[in-house]
Write a protein that holds these residues in place. Structure first.
Motif, PDB file in Angstrom:
ATOM      1  N   ARG A  13     -39.577 -27.119  14.941  1.00 26.11           N
ATOM      2  CA  ARG A  13     -40.983 -27.490  13.728  1.00 26.11           C
ATOM      3  C   ARG A  13     -42.387 -27.806  13.812  1.00 26.11           C
ATOM      4  NH1 ARG A  13     -37.830 -26.729   9.291  1.00 26.11           N
ATOM      5  NH2 ARG A  13     -35.026 -27.531   9.652  1.00 26.11           N
ATOM      6  N   LYS A  14     -42.900 -29.007  14.869  1.00 29.72           N
ATOM      7  CA  LYS A  14     -44.282 -28.893  15.051  1.00 29.72           C
ATOM      8  C   LYS A  14     -44.879 -26.930  15.203  1.00 29.72           C
ATOM      9  CE  LYS A  14     -46.711 -30.134  18.760  1.00 29.72           C
ATOM     10  NZ  LYS A  14     -46.985 -31.279  20.570  1.00 29.72           N
ATOM     11  N   LEU A  15     -44.248 -25.878  15.524  1.00 31.51           N
ATOM     12  CA  LEU A  15     -44.718 -24.517  15.527  1.00 31.51           C
ATOM     13  C   LEU A  15     -45.090 -24.313  14.793  1.00 31.51           C
ATOM     14  CD1 LEU A  15     -42.871 -23.645  19.180  1.00 31.51           C
ATOM     15  CD2 LEU A  15     -44.530 -23.367  18.611  1.00 31.51           C
ATOM     16  N   MET A  16     -43.989 -23.798  13.542  1.00 34.60           N
ATOM     17  CA  MET A  16     -44.219 -23.520  12.151  1.00 34.60           C
ATOM     18  C   MET A  16     -45.160 -24.362  12.013  1.00 34.60           C
ATOM     19  SD  MET A  16     -41.435 -21.200  11.430  1.00 34.60           S
ATOM     20  CE  MET A  16     -41.269 -21.593   9.243  1.00 34.60           C
ATOM     21  N   ALA A  17     -44.965 -25.710  11.711  1.00 33.73           N
ATOM     22  CA  ALA A  17     -46.332 -26.567  11.586  1.00 33.73           C
ATOM     23  C   ALA A  17     -48.251 -25.876  12.166  1.00 33.73           C
ATOM     24  CB  ALA A  17     -46.457 -27.472  11.251  1.00 33.73           C
ATOM     25  N   ASN A  18     -48.245 -25.968  13.136  1.00 36.17           N
ATOM     26  CA  ASN A  18     -48.698 -25.433  13.791  1.00 36.17           C
ATOM     27  C   ASN A  18     -49.762 -24.058  13.034  1.00 36.17           C
ATOM     28  OD1 ASN A  18     -49.081 -28.292  15.028  1.00 36.17           O
ATOM     29  ND2 ASN A  18     -48.852 -27.231  17.332  1.00 36.17           N
ATOM     30  N   ALA A  62     -45.317 -24.671   6.356  1.00 33.87           N
ATOM     31  CA  ALA A  62     -44.268 -23.867   7.181  1.00 33.87           C
ATOM     32  C   ALA A  62     -43.019 -24.710   6.768  1.00 33.87           C
ATOM     33  CB  ALA A  62     -44.557 -25.325   8.340  1.00 33.87           C
ATOM     34  N   GLU A  63     -43.124 -25.568   6.359  1.00 35.46           N
ATOM     35  CA  GLU A  63     -41.683 -25.667   5.040  1.00 35.46           C
ATOM     36  C   GLU A  63     -41.032 -24.872   3.999  1.00 35.46           C
ATOM     37  OE1 GLU A  63     -42.272 -30.014   3.281  1.00 35.46           O
ATOM     38  OE2 GLU A  63     -43.428 -30.790   5.452  1.00 35.46           O
ATOM     39  N   MET A  64     -42.191 -24.545   3.103  1.00 33.38           N
ATOM     40  CA  MET A  64     -41.449 -23.782   2.653  1.00 33.38           C
ATOM     41  C   MET A  64     -40.882 -22.121   3.192  1.00 33.38           C
ATOM     42  SD  MET A  64     -44.066 -21.321  -0.480  1.00 33.38           S
ATOM     43  CE  MET A  64     -44.277 -19.910   1.438  1.00 33.38           C
ATOM     44  N   VAL A  65     -41.665 -21.907   4.432  1.00 32.78           N
ATOM     45  CA  VAL A  65     -41.360 -20.445   4.940  1.00 32.78           C
ATOM     46  C   VAL A  65     -39.943 -20.641   5.389  1.00 32.78           C
ATOM     47  CG1 VAL A  65     -41.731 -19.300   6.942  1.00 32.78           C
ATOM     48  CG2 VAL A  65     -43.255 -19.561   5.477  1.00 32.78           C
ATOM     49  N   ALA A  66     -39.688 -22.088   6.246  1.00 38.30           N
ATOM     50  CA  ALA A  66     -38.592 -22.735   6.806  1.00 38.30           C
ATOM     51  C   ALA A  66     -37.489 -22.897   5.547  1.00 38.30           C
ATOM     52  CB  ALA A  66     -38.689 -23.492   7.058  1.00 38.30           C
ATOM     53  N   ARG A  67     -37.948 -22.906   4.786  1.00 39.53           N
ATOM     54  CA  ARG A  67     -36.856 -23.410   3.177  1.00 39.53           C
ATOM     55  C   ARG A  67     -36.418 -22.279   2.177  1.00 39.53           C
ATOM     56  NH1 ARG A  67     -39.553 -26.570   0.430  1.00 39.53           N
ATOM     57  NH2 ARG A  67     -40.445 -25.032  -1.076  1.00 39.53           N
ATOM     58  N   ASP A  68     -37.383 -21.137   2.166  1.00 42.14           N
ATOM     59  CA  ASP A  68     -37.523 -20.463   1.258  1.00 42.14           C
ATOM     60  C   ASP A  68     -37.285 -18.329   1.981  1.00 42.14           C
ATOM     61  OD1 ASP A  68     -37.163 -22.301  -0.871  1.00 42.14           O
ATOM     62  OD2 ASP A  68     -39.089 -21.645  -0.927  1.00 42.14           O
ATOM     63  N   HIS A  69     -37.655 -18.061   2.966  1.00 39.23           N
ATOM     64  CA  HIS A  69     -37.719 -17.014   3.453  1.00 39.23           C
ATOM     65  C   HIS A  69     -36.450 -16.876   3.933  1.00 39.23           C
ATOM     66  CE1 HIS A  69     -41.253 -13.686   3.848  1.00 39.23           C
ATOM     67  NE2 HIS A  69     -40.530 -13.532   4.960  1.00 39.23           N
ATOM     68  N   VAL A  70     -36.503 -16.076   3.526  1.00 37.65           N
ATOM     69  CA  VAL A  70     -34.963 -14.697   4.221  1.00 37.65           C
ATOM     70  C   VAL A  70     -35.390 -13.895   5.128  1.00 37.65           C
ATOM     71  CG1 VAL A  70     -32.934 -13.591   3.164  1.00 37.65           C
ATOM     72  CG2 VAL A  70     -33.887 -15.191   2.076  1.00 37.65           C
ATOM     73  N   LEU A  71     -35.000 -14.221   5.994  1.00 38.63           N
ATOM     74  CA  LEU A  71     -34.932 -13.003   7.249  1.00 38.63           C
ATOM     75  C   LEU A  71     -33.895 -11.997   7.810  1.00 38.63           C
ATOM     76  CD1 LEU A  71     -37.346 -15.218   9.482  1.00 38.63           C
ATOM     77  CD2 LEU A  71     -37.972 -13.484   7.879  1.00 38.63           C
ATOM     78  N   PRO A  81     -34.885 -19.440   7.504  1.00 40.92           N
ATOM     79  CA  PRO A  81     -34.285 -20.236   9.075  1.00 40.92           C
ATOM     80  C   PRO A  81     -34.371 -21.869   8.849  1.00 40.92           C
ATOM     81  CG  PRO A  81     -37.451 -19.575   8.764  1.00 40.92           C
ATOM     82  CD  PRO A  81     -36.244 -19.194   7.706  1.00 40.92           C
ATOM     83  N   ASP A  82     -34.160 -22.511   7.406  1.00 44.37           N
ATOM     84  CA  ASP A  82     -32.792 -23.824   7.618  1.00 44.37           C
ATOM     85  C   ASP A  82     -32.172 -23.467   7.698  1.00 44.37           C
ATOM     86  OD1 ASP A  82     -35.945 -25.685   7.655  1.00 44.37           O
ATOM     87  OD2 ASP A  82     -35.788 -25.531   6.026  1.00 44.37           O
ATOM     88  N   GLN A  83     -31.085 -22.514   6.894  1.00 43.75           N
ATOM     89  CA  GLN A  83     -29.916 -21.699   7.265  1.00 43.75           C
ATOM     90  C   GLN A  83     -30.325 -21.568   8.492  1.00 43.75           C
ATOM     91  OE1 GLN A  83     -30.200 -18.775   3.703  1.00 43.75           O
ATOM     92  NE2 GLN A  83     -29.861 -20.001   2.615  1.00 43.75           N
TER      93      GLN A  83
END
Length: 64
Positions: free
Chosen positions: A7-12, A19-28, A36-38
């Protein structure tokens, strides 16, 4: 890698809000079509997820 470090690396890298949006919404695809959250919830390692995010967003090697 701990989830808190992920989470810290994402925020940085992206800023807290993005970072929260990418983790929650970006499908990889590298995460099996998960966000990432899933992926975290599915038990993938935070390090593996961070590497997938870095690859997807072309994060420079020195910040990985």
């Amino acid at each position: 890698m701990r989830i808190t470090m992920f989470r810290k690396l994402m925020a940085n890298e992206f800023g807290q809000v993005r970072a929260e949006m990418v983790a929650r919404d970006h499908v990889l695809s590298a995460l099996g079509g998960r966000t990432p959250d899933q992926a975290l919830e599915a038990g993938l390692s935070a390090k593996e997820i961070w590497q997938a995010v870095c690859d997807a967003f072309d994060v420079p090697e020195q910040r990985r």
